[in-house]
Design an enzyme around this catalytic site. Structure first.
Site, short mmCIF file in Angstrom:
data_model
loop_
_atom_site.label_atom_id
_atom_site.label_comp_id
_atom_site.label_asym_id
_atom_site.label_seq_id
_atom_site.Cartn_x
_atom_site.Cartn_y
_atom_site.Cartn_z
CB SER A 19 -0.97 -0.05 1.19
OG SER A 19 -1.97 0.93 1.06
CG ASP A 51 -6.56 -2.90 -3.66
OD1 ASP A 51 -7.24 -2.04 -3.09
OD2 ASP A 51 -5.32 -3.00 -3.51
CG HIS A 73 -5.81 -2.10 0.02
ND1 HIS A 73 -4.98 -1.80 -1.04
CD2 HIS A 73 -5.27 -1.46 1.10
CE1 HIS A 73 -3.99 -1.02 -0.63
NE2 HIS A 73 -4.14 -0.80 0.66
#
Length: 392
Positions: A176, A339, A372
């Site tokens: 991320s 995601d 995610h």
């Protein structure tokens, strides 16, 4: 591992599944002091401090170091435990440790807290940001703290790495926001990066992400206790921060998880949501409670500064195309097609631009119900690809 992820992402332990098993890698949290640092905006900060930790041993010629960069709401605790009695190890313990994909019997693995780290109330986090004391005024910086970028995060990490005598890293990696830092390292300091592994993150923030980050920030800005950032020594805007963390947690997951875990069950038996405006569904109650708990150890201004850093992001400071023209390191790009933060098409643009620029790219996908978040908690799926990439 379950409890740590629960704390980091505002998700209670019972909601987290598929985590790696703990191991006996015991680590020590340290503090890196930088007497002064000049931000990319030109502001010089005094007495900058960030926390860091390491796993494994640095070899004699200092050629076996790997850097791990953390996600938006995370900190340096990527693997191992601080004490045997800890409930859970670091977030990527599934792939970092003795004999694992990133083998600490071979590599010296470093991880550090970023500037403006969210976790100001966590004794195991050290950071410099709006909640820190300005040496010139002896008061918290609040909004007088300068805007900082992903590039600033990386430059402070670079100072840490160089303080250890390391001239080149075997690999930089992270999930991320950690992926953003990874691309930044590879584009801005190509001579120091042997390989780059970017997980659940793209090399540029597009308009959709910029707008979503604004949605993340909005609950804080409308909380009257935020008071334009001037709340230190007063009532903090924890109601707004809690709801902001709820938004982040929801988007970091996927409907497969919310629907499969909660369905349409009420929060309390006998309190049907249709019977009163204040009656909630279970999914609302769980997310709200988790956000409220997390807000107590977080800082609202730090959250806003992290949002700004992510909105400003383009690897190397210019554009996706420019970044890929400057990156020299082989790339391993890992994403989850479901995601919702960095959607598949966004990752595909990064992959396509890397290939267009002639980069050496390996693209791997992972699966799961968490969207995610699978890039944090489900990385064991990718351990074969990670191991092969590190060792090739």
């Amino acid at each position: 591992m379950k409890a740590w992820i629960a704390g980091v992402l505002g998700v209670v332990g019972v909601m987290v599944t598929g985590m790696a098993q703990a191991q006996d890698l015991i680590v020590e949290k340290k503090v890196f002091d930088l007497p002064s640092y000049t931000t990319q905006s030109g502001r010089t900060l005094k007495n900058v401090k960030v926390g860091w930790e390491s796993y494994g041993t640095l070899n004699a010629d200092k050629s076996n170091a790997i850097l791990i960069c953390h996600f938006f709401s995370g900190n340096s605790h990527a693997a191992g435990k601080y004490a045997v009695a800890d409930a859970a190890p670091g977030y990527w313990d599934a792939i970092i440790g003795p004999g694992k994909a990133i083998d600490t019997n071979k590599y010296f693995v470093i991880a550090s807290d970023t500037l403006v780290n969210l976790n100001t109330g966590d004794p195991k986090t050290t950071t410099t940001g709006p909640a820190s004391i300005d040496p010139d005024t002896s008061k918290p910086y609040a909004l007088d703290f300068p805007v900082v970028t992903i590039g600033d995060f990386v430059n402070v990490q670079k100072a840490l790495v160089e303080s250890l005598g390391i001239k080149k890293l075997v690999m930089v990696a992270g999930p991320s926001m950690g992926a953003l830092q990874t691309y930044e390292w590879a584009a801005s300091h190509p001579e120091m990066v042997g390989k780059a592994m970017a997980v659940i993150g793209a090399a540029e923030a597009d308009a959709q992400l910029i707008a979503w980050l604004d949605v993340w920030a909005a609950p804080i800005l409308v909380d009257p206790n935020w008071n334009k950032g001037d709340y230190y020594g007063k009532t903090p805007p924890n109601a707004g921060l809690a709801k902001a963390l709820t938004v982040v947690t929801l988007q970091a997951n996927h409907g497969d998880w919310t629907n499969g875990t909660f369905g349409r069950r009420p929060a309390k038996e006998g309190e049907e949501p249709a019977k009163a405006l204040g009656n909630k569904f279970q999914v609302q109650s769980i997310l709200d409670n988790a956000g409220e708990a997390r807000a107590k150890v977080s800082d609202a201004n730090h959250f806003l500064y992290l949002v700004k850093a992510n909105q400003l992001y383009a690897a190397g400071g210019k554009s996706l195309a420019d970044a890929m023209s400057r990156i020299k390191a082989p790339l391993l790009i890992v994403n989850q097609p479901k995601d919702l933060v960095f959607p598949d098409e966004m990752i595909q643009r990064t992959v396509a631009e890397a290939k267009k620029a002639g980069r050496d790219v390996t693209h791997v996908t992972i699966q799961g119900t968490r969207g995610h978040l699978d890039g944090v908690i489900s990385m064991k799926q990718a351990e074969g690809a990670v191991k092969a990439f590190v060792e090739k």
